[in-house]
Design a protein around this motif. Structure first.
Motif, mmCIF file in Angstrom:
data_model
loop_
_atom_site.group_PDB
_atom_site.id
_atom_site.type_symbol
_atom_site.label_atom_id
_atom_site.label_comp_id
_atom_site.label_asym_id
_atom_site.label_seq_id
_atom_site.Cartn_x
_atom_site.Cartn_y
_atom_site.Cartn_z
ATOM 1 N N GLN A 1 41.954 44.831 21.439
ATOM 2 C CA GLN A 1 41.100 43.695 21.619
ATOM 3 C C GLN A 1 41.823 42.831 22.748
ATOM 4 O O GLN A 1 42.586 42.300 22.460
ATOM 5 N N PRO A 2 41.309 42.784 23.759
ATOM 6 C CA PRO A 2 41.725 41.998 24.922
ATOM 7 C C PRO A 2 41.420 40.394 24.534
ATOM 8 O O PRO A 2 40.442 40.033 23.809
ATOM 9 N N HIS A 3 42.506 39.602 25.040
ATOM 10 C CA HIS A 3 42.578 38.254 24.379
ATOM 11 C C HIS A 3 42.603 37.265 25.885
ATOM 12 O O HIS A 3 43.420 37.352 26.697
ATOM 13 N N LEU A 4 41.328 36.589 25.866
ATOM 14 C CA LEU A 4 41.006 35.755 26.962
ATOM 15 C C LEU A 4 40.476 36.384 28.247
ATOM 16 O O LEU A 4 40.830 37.534 28.525
ATOM 17 N N PHE A 5 39.413 35.796 28.833
ATOM 18 C CA PHE A 5 38.922 36.394 29.801
ATOM 19 C C PHE A 5 39.685 35.916 31.138
ATOM 20 O O PHE A 5 39.942 37.034 31.945
ATOM 21 N N THR B 1 42.451 38.491 30.898
ATOM 22 C CA THR B 1 41.926 40.140 31.278
ATOM 23 C C THR B 1 41.635 40.138 32.763
ATOM 24 O O THR B 1 42.006 41.279 33.412
ATOM 25 N N ARG B 2 41.050 39.285 33.329
ATOM 26 C CA ARG B 2 40.970 39.007 34.819
ATOM 27 C C ARG B 2 42.192 39.412 35.598
ATOM 28 O O ARG B 2 42.434 40.144 36.382
ATOM 29 N N ASP B 3 43.370 38.717 35.135
ATOM 30 C CA ASP B 3 44.643 38.589 35.725
ATOM 31 C C ASP B 3 45.432 39.918 35.706
ATOM 32 O O ASP B 3 46.239 40.111 36.599
ATOM 33 N N PHE B 4 45.499 40.649 34.570
ATOM 34 C CA PHE B 4 46.248 41.459 34.236
ATOM 35 C C PHE B 4 45.675 43.009 33.945
ATOM 36 O O PHE B 4 46.431 43.885 33.284
ATOM 37 N N ALA B 5 44.332 43.075 34.152
ATOM 38 C CA ALA B 5 43.655 44.534 33.899
ATOM 39 C C ALA B 5 44.159 45.821 34.277
ATOM 40 O O ALA B 5 44.423 46.523 33.337
ATOM 41 N N MET C 1 37.762 46.917 22.192
ATOM 42 C CA MET C 1 36.991 46.076 21.719
ATOM 43 C C MET C 1 36.440 45.158 22.821
ATOM 44 O O MET C 1 36.896 44.886 23.748
ATOM 45 N N ASP C 2 35.524 44.387 22.669
ATOM 46 C CA ASP C 2 34.851 43.292 23.518
ATOM 47 C C ASP C 2 36.127 42.121 23.495
ATOM 48 O O ASP C 2 36.812 42.061 22.718
ATOM 49 N N THR D 1 34.809 41.593 31.862
ATOM 50 C CA THR D 1 34.717 42.587 30.430
ATOM 51 C C THR D 1 35.693 43.403 30.242
ATOM 52 O O THR D 1 36.380 43.629 31.202
ATOM 53 N N SER D 2 35.827 43.768 29.149
ATOM 54 C CA SER D 2 36.723 45.040 28.685
ATOM 55 C C SER D 2 36.473 46.142 29.650
ATOM 56 O O SER D 2 37.571 46.998 29.605
ATOM 57 N N GLU D 3 35.233 46.343 30.185
ATOM 58 C CA GLU D 3 35.030 47.415 31.142
ATOM 59 C C GLU D 3 36.206 47.504 32.432
ATOM 60 O O GLU D 3 36.485 48.572 32.912
ATOM 61 N N LEU D 4 36.635 46.342 32.673
ATOM 62 C CA LEU D 4 37.575 45.979 33.716
ATOM 63 C C LEU D 4 39.056 46.931 33.327
ATOM 64 O O LEU D 4 39.415 47.678 34.221
#
Length: 478
Positions: A375-379, A382-386, A402-403, A416-419
């Motif tokens: 489960q990724p934590h924080l938008f 996720t943006r910075d470290f996808a 997960m979302d 989103t998690s799709e990244l």
């Protein structure tokens, strides 16, 4: 007199946070009337209620206890950064002139005048600080501790000093988020890592590193910095004159003064010898697996040695350490050899943490089929470290995402998690809801090792997954 002693009432906004709840327990144990708000009921808030602390879950001024509303001047309000700016109770407390302080400010006040052992780092600090507290406590060194996780040995995130022992060293987890650790002035500091994180606060890694430089610049004269050899070199260079610097790492080839050798994985146990400025201690046995945990224990053991713990007591204390909830926590193990099935849960939420965790699982279970639910934590994270998340997760045979857990943040367009999913190279990958994850756990058999990973509310899946897998693997409910 301690400035917070003047407040008979203490009210927490975000009392269910792991660091906040430790402070709440401290105030309760020291005779204050403690109450608080949190967004969600959890086992931790249930425990606080059972201990006599009033907790409510609706953001409503009328839910604030009457004593708090009636005694403004005698109430201290403790605030976590996770509380949103539009919070109704926070607004009312501000408008009515309450003394409102951040958790980090309160921790700074409580540790002022004490010998402080502060553990900082973008990852590894919770485990390492719990190790320090455990080693000292087990060896009979009087101390106190405010931890960022639930120590299995202590059964809590708070260690109170023995009765009659007031002036004892205090072990604290020094959080870099929002530059919180700059309220601390430790005698001994550990820096486990300075990898980029919290870029929503810092903007770039250079600013993050600068905050670590400021932190180590506050070490007391004659103190010690114990720093991972992989940390940014400029951090160690920022210590005040007269502060000793001890670098640590897994092997002497990496150049540290504090290192381990003869590392052997035996079942869930890692055995190693410690070499450092205080001498050599051979035959240490760590029951919490992982090379990263051996490294964490090096730093913690060095603190214990500086506090006078000798080789024999150190050996028994290390062997007795049982970890922190949700840090390489074995939830379920059944069978043996090729028939063994394992379920492990971990709090990892940074790419380097996930990499260390999964590489350790691969070492423990070579050739076994590994499924990871993350489960990724924080938008912003996720943006910075996808790309980093995708690379580390690709160590698994199958990745289920997960979302994103938003915590304190609002959604970001296109994040989103799709990244992460689109960049994962594992043989199998998917995005699933928690209902799908539970349903698939009841039917799918194509894995040997399951790992749930993340810092959000993925932990709420753990007991349900445990029951499902226990029934499947053992034919009975857990």
């Amino acid at each position: 007199m301690n400035p917070v002693a003047a407040f008979p009432y203490v009210y927490f906004l975000g009392i269910g946070g792991i660091g906040m709840s430790a402070l709440a327990r401290w105030f309760r144990a020291n005779g204050h009337q403690v109450s608080g708000y949190d967004k969600t009921r959890t086992p931790l808030t249930d425990a606080l209620v059972a201990e006599g602390i009033a907790v409510h879950f609706d953001d409503a001024v009328e839910s604030i206890p009457a004593a708090v509303r009636q005694h403004r001047a005698q109430t201290l309000v403790v605030l976590t950064p996770a509380i949103p700016k539009n919070h109704l109770e926070w607004a009312w407390l501000r408008e009515n002139g309450y003394d409102i302080r951040k958790r980090s400010q309160v921790l700074g006040v409580l540790t002022a005048g004490h010998r402080t052992i502060a553990v900082a780092g973008t990852h590894g600090k919770t485990t390492t600080s719990s190790m320090v507290a455990h080693l000292l406590h087990h060896a009979g060194v009087p101390c106190a501790a405010f931890l960022g996780g639930l120590s299995v040995n202590l059964g809590s995130n708070l260690l109170l000093p023995p009765a009659g022992e007031a002036n004892v060293p205090i072990v604290v987890e020094a959080d870099e988020y929002d530059r919180s650790f700059l309220t601390l002035h430790p005698e001994i500091a550990i820096v486990t890592s300075t990898d980029a994180d919290h870029l929503d606060i810092y903007g770039d890694k250079d600013a993050l590193v600068e905050s670590f430089r400021q932190f180590v610049g506050q070490i007391q004269p004659g103190g010690t910095l114990i720093i991972n050899h992989t940390a940014d070199a400029s951090v160690a260079a920022a210590v005040p004159a007269g502060v000793r610097v001890v670098r640590y790492g897994l092997s002497p080839e990496q150049g540290p003064e504090l290192y381990a050798d003869n590392i052997k994985a035996q079942g869930h146990e890692f055995r190693f010898d410690l070499h450092g400025p205080q001498g050599t201690t051979a035959g240490l046995a760590l029951a919490v697996p992982g090379y990263h945990n051996v490294e964490n224990m090096l730093a913690a053991a060095c603190v214990a040695q500086l506090e006078g713990v000798g080789p024999e007591k150190l050996q028994t204390a290390v062997a007795a350490y049982r970890g922190v909830k949700r840090r390489f926590e074995f939830i379920l193990t059944t069978g043996a050899g090729a028939e063994q099935k394992v379920y492990v849960d971990d709090y990892a939420h940074h790419p380097r943490e996930i990499e260390a965790f999964l590489r350790s699982l691969r070492t423990l279970y070579p050739g076994r089929r590994l499924r990871v639910v993350f489960q990724p934590h924080l938008f912003t994270r996720t943006r910075d470290f996808a790309p980093g998340f995708a690379e580390s997760l690709s160590l698994a045979d199958e990745v289920v995402l997960m979302d994103i857990y938003p915590a304190r943040e609002l959604p970001l367009p296109g994040v989103t998690s799709e990244l992460i999913l689109s960049q994962i190279t594992a043989p199998r990958k998917s995005l699933q809801s928690r209902e799908e994850i539970l349903a698939n756990a009841e039917t799918q058999t194509d894995f040997d090792v399951l790992a749930t990973v993340g810092a959000g509310d993925i932990d709420q899946l753990v007991p349900r997954l445990k029951n499902i897998l226990h029934l499947r693997w053992n034919g009975t409910q857990a």
